[in-house]
Design a protein around this motif. Sequence first.
Motif, mmCIF file in Angstrom:
data_model
loop_
_atom_site.group_PDB
_atom_site.id
_atom_site.type_symbol
_atom_site.label_atom_id
_atom_site.label_comp_id
_atom_site.label_asym_id
_atom_site.label_seq_id
_atom_site.Cartn_x
_atom_site.Cartn_y
_atom_site.Cartn_z
ATOM 1 N N VAL A 61 50.135 34.402 36.339
ATOM 2 C CA VAL A 61 49.429 33.477 35.374
ATOM 3 C C VAL A 61 50.246 32.041 35.374
ATOM 4 O O VAL A 61 49.957 30.853 35.430
ATOM 5 C CB VAL A 61 49.255 33.952 34.000
ATOM 6 N N THR A 62 51.684 32.371 35.380
ATOM 7 C CA THR A 62 52.554 31.045 35.265
ATOM 8 C C THR A 62 52.619 30.335 36.404
ATOM 9 O O THR A 62 52.335 29.057 36.440
ATOM 10 C CB THR A 62 54.063 31.614 34.852
ATOM 11 N N SER A 63 52.623 30.888 37.738
ATOM 12 C CA SER A 63 52.572 30.201 38.716
ATOM 13 C C SER A 63 51.292 29.759 39.047
ATOM 14 O O SER A 63 51.203 28.334 39.561
ATOM 15 C CB SER A 63 53.122 31.045 39.973
ATOM 16 N N LEU A 64 50.187 30.293 38.525
ATOM 17 C CA LEU A 64 48.754 29.515 38.537
ATOM 18 C C LEU A 64 48.908 28.207 37.784
ATOM 19 O O LEU A 64 48.488 27.214 38.447
ATOM 20 C CB LEU A 64 47.990 30.330 38.390
ATOM 21 N N LEU A 65 49.336 28.259 36.522
ATOM 22 C CA LEU A 65 49.417 27.083 35.774
ATOM 23 C C LEU A 65 50.409 25.919 36.480
ATOM 24 O O LEU A 65 50.124 24.918 36.061
ATOM 25 C CB LEU A 65 49.912 27.428 34.388
ATOM 26 N N GLY A 66 51.160 26.357 37.164
ATOM 27 C CA GLY A 66 52.220 25.533 37.819
ATOM 28 C C GLY A 66 51.735 24.674 39.000
ATOM 29 O O GLY A 66 52.473 23.776 39.488
ATOM 30 N N THR A 67 50.612 24.957 39.336
ATOM 31 C CA THR A 67 49.538 24.282 40.400
ATOM 32 C C THR A 67 48.633 23.227 39.697
ATOM 33 O O THR A 67 47.917 23.778 38.783
ATOM 34 C CB THR A 67 48.957 25.304 41.112
ATOM 35 N N LEU B 151 35.677 48.876 40.736
ATOM 36 C CA LEU B 151 36.662 47.923 40.381
ATOM 37 C C LEU B 151 38.137 48.602 40.652
ATOM 38 O O LEU B 151 38.998 47.610 41.169
ATOM 39 C CB LEU B 151 36.696 47.675 38.860
ATOM 40 N N ALA B 152 38.443 49.626 40.398
ATOM 41 C CA ALA B 152 39.615 50.186 40.937
ATOM 42 C C ALA B 152 40.108 49.818 42.438
ATOM 43 O O ALA B 152 41.231 49.601 42.613
ATOM 44 C CB ALA B 152 39.785 51.537 40.520
ATOM 45 N N ASP B 153 39.200 49.946 43.103
ATOM 46 C CA ASP B 153 39.592 49.725 44.596
ATOM 47 C C ASP B 153 39.826 48.259 44.800
ATOM 48 O O ASP B 153 40.950 47.808 45.436
ATOM 49 C CB ASP B 153 38.426 50.062 45.717
ATOM 50 N N VAL B 154 39.417 47.270 44.080
ATOM 51 C CA VAL B 154 39.603 46.122 44.106
ATOM 52 C C VAL B 154 40.981 45.651 43.571
ATOM 53 O O VAL B 154 41.852 45.053 44.050
ATOM 54 C CB VAL B 154 38.486 44.931 43.560
ATOM 55 N N LEU B 155 41.085 46.232 42.388
ATOM 56 C CA LEU B 155 42.488 45.956 41.613
ATOM 57 C C LEU B 155 43.578 46.531 42.402
ATOM 58 O O LEU B 155 44.567 46.082 42.449
ATOM 59 C CB LEU B 155 42.260 46.428 40.261
ATOM 60 N N ASP B 156 43.324 47.822 43.062
ATOM 61 C CA ASP B 156 44.391 48.327 43.867
ATOM 62 C C ASP B 156 44.832 47.457 44.980
ATOM 63 O O ASP B 156 46.225 47.465 45.315
ATOM 64 C CB ASP B 156 44.068 49.738 44.718
ATOM 65 N N ARG B 157 43.933 46.674 45.211
ATOM 66 C CA ARG B 157 44.467 45.778 46.305
ATOM 67 C C ARG B 157 44.921 44.334 45.835
ATOM 68 O O ARG B 157 45.993 43.738 46.629
ATOM 69 C CB ARG B 157 43.222 45.447 47.425
ATOM 70 N N PHE B 158 44.498 43.868 44.898
ATOM 71 C CA PHE B 158 45.108 42.628 44.396
ATOM 72 C C PHE B 158 45.690 42.411 43.045
ATOM 73 O O PHE B 158 45.981 41.395 42.701
ATOM 74 C CB PHE B 158 43.771 41.437 44.522
ATOM 75 N N ALA B 159 45.704 43.565 42.197
ATOM 76 C CA ALA B 159 46.163 43.238 40.706
ATOM 77 C C ALA B 159 47.807 42.978 40.698
ATOM 78 O O ALA B 159 48.022 42.153 39.847
ATOM 79 C CB ALA B 159 45.751 44.705 40.079
ATOM 80 N N ALA B 160 48.521 43.524 41.839
ATOM 81 C CA ALA B 160 49.820 43.187 41.748
ATOM 82 C C ALA B 160 50.345 41.730 42.262
ATOM 83 O O ALA B 160 51.450 41.401 42.472
ATOM 84 C CB ALA B 160 50.637 44.370 42.390
ATOM 85 N N SER B 161 49.468 40.949 43.056
ATOM 86 C CA SER B 161 49.630 40.193 44.098
ATOM 87 C C SER B 161 49.055 38.840 43.391
ATOM 88 O O SER B 161 49.375 37.588 43.939
ATOM 89 C CB SER B 161 49.348 40.107 45.334
ATOM 90 N N HIS B 162 47.783 38.761 42.622
ATOM 91 C CA HIS B 162 47.031 37.688 42.392
ATOM 92 C C HIS B 162 46.558 37.762 41.156
ATOM 93 O O HIS B 162 46.846 38.639 40.258
ATOM 94 C CB HIS B 162 45.850 37.556 43.209
ATOM 95 N N VAL B 163 46.056 36.553 40.508
ATOM 96 C CA VAL B 163 45.700 36.577 39.106
ATOM 97 C C VAL B 163 44.148 36.975 38.937
ATOM 98 O O VAL B 163 43.416 36.497 39.993
ATOM 99 C CB VAL B 163 45.844 35.231 38.620
ATOM 100 N N ILE B 164 43.964 37.728 38.165
ATOM 101 C CA ILE B 164 42.540 38.218 38.032
ATOM 102 C C ILE B 164 41.921 37.992 36.727
ATOM 103 O O ILE B 164 42.394 38.233 35.547
ATOM 104 C CB ILE B 164 42.329 39.681 38.222
ATOM 105 N N PHE B 165 41.008 36.948 36.527
ATOM 106 C CA PHE B 165 40.055 36.768 35.528
ATOM 107 C C PHE B 165 38.984 37.797 35.483
ATOM 108 O O PHE B 165 38.230 37.746 36.267
ATOM 109 C CB PHE B 165 39.341 35.268 35.499
ATOM 110 N N ILE B 166 39.190 38.444 34.379
ATOM 111 C CA ILE B 166 38.086 39.816 34.424
ATOM 112 C C ILE B 166 37.219 39.693 33.324
ATOM 113 O O ILE B 166 37.622 39.529 32.088
ATOM 114 C CB ILE B 166 38.847 41.048 34.647
#
Length: 515
Positions: free
Chosen positions: A80-86, A180-195
Amino acid sequence: MESNAGHDLVNQMISAGKQPKGCYFLGKDHIQQIFNPAETGGISRRDFMIVSSASLGLAAGLSGCRDAGAERAPARNFTVTSLLGTSPFYIAHRGSGDTWPEHTALAYASAVDYGVKAIEISVCATSDGVLICHHDTNTLRLTGEDLEIAEQPYERISQLRNDATKWLGPKAPTQPLPRLADVLDRFAASHVIFIEDKQSTNTDALLDLMDSYPDSRNHFVWKQTSSSSTRLKASARGYRTWGYFDAGSADTFDKYAPNHDFLGLYHAAPDSEMTALMTYGKPVIVWEVHTRWMRERLLRLGVRGIMCSNIPYVTSDIAHSTSDEFATGIRSPGDLPWTINWALQPRIQPETESIRLDDGSEFSYTMGSLCPVPASDYSINYEVRWPEAMPPNGGQIGIAFGLRDDTPYRPNFAESPAGYHLMIDGKGTLALSSRVVRGNAAEVIASSMSQAPREGQWLKFTVRVAAGGIRCSRVDSGVSSFAVADETHRGGYFVLCKGYNGRQPVEFRSVSVAR
């Protein structure tokens, strides 16, 4: 504050004519190309290529994607911090639903491959408690089956396929509704998720799942309507919240805006509401943004967050192609009807490499994928016909061009922006008109007679724009042309036009820009 480097890189690559390398996922009857961000910084002008329309086994194949000879991309950790830095920062609305089938594994993966730092996910729960990614609580709109998700077991839901062909084109692939769990397994550690919990009944289950991922407070943002009380539980667990307002709800800002970390507003809200919401000193994110003119309006107002449905198009400022791609059966990024409505998307016809405008009202279709054209010294070429019946008396078809941006333009609507339109009627009268100021009627500045069109006949045109003037030519049956010394409009956008109310359809093909 960091500049939007990914946006600049995409523009530079396409301008240089670089063809990105890619990797392929193989399904049972399907090949899907997804480009490698390590090579390109994002995908090129065509975001995916469909060889057949069968389902893609995307989730299983994502981790094995490798371009031959290419190094694996470095691990990404967007927070979230790096997202707000853009500035501006982009969030792929429904995974960029103008480009890929919304809320599918394909959409999320493609948006991430393009380079977005954040994706937006809507969540519903099945009767046996499986959380799935889907915007509507009913499956009718996207699958054709009228089922309430909350009343169906996951086994039944897993048999459905999201079908966005009405919006994206007949060759767009149907896709399963992902867990949802499959998607989060792929992206939750690397991207920001608005859920967002669309059923508003799964707060605890959803928060528990979010808690199971590492560093989850830096990767998830809880999304709900501004008045939702679920923010209390999310905030208590340390998550930041985004509360969104509909247009026309400024009288509720004071009540709800202080409760959230981020504030949202629908894109149709007037400027006064946008600026009023920004006075609370919190990042404002506007949804859903489909076009470049929408983006520019928001940036002028000082909006920082853009929840975007058309990521490859809106995040760049250059043409993605020089000719239409109707033959692919998939709508190109930036090509859009004058109003955003699935029911009004013209029919893309790969069998005739054409597009059919058959709405009963006056209609236009922006060719954003080919825009902007150069400011001067270019040609627009196109073919057009009445395939089934000639128009009502005075009915015209053609193009509008020289437009400053992709704001919707219809020839007979005075509120259309300034620009030219070149139109032909059923008698063969070819007329070039100019609208100098928005709000004024367009005036004919040049015209000529040509051979009267026949039903089913393809009419072929070239519009040449150069320093000093414009030459308009019909070249399908001899040459009928005229030139006019006018340089009033030199914008880079153009649209296809059906300039009358009536059910007589119009078809365009072979639309191209020569530089």
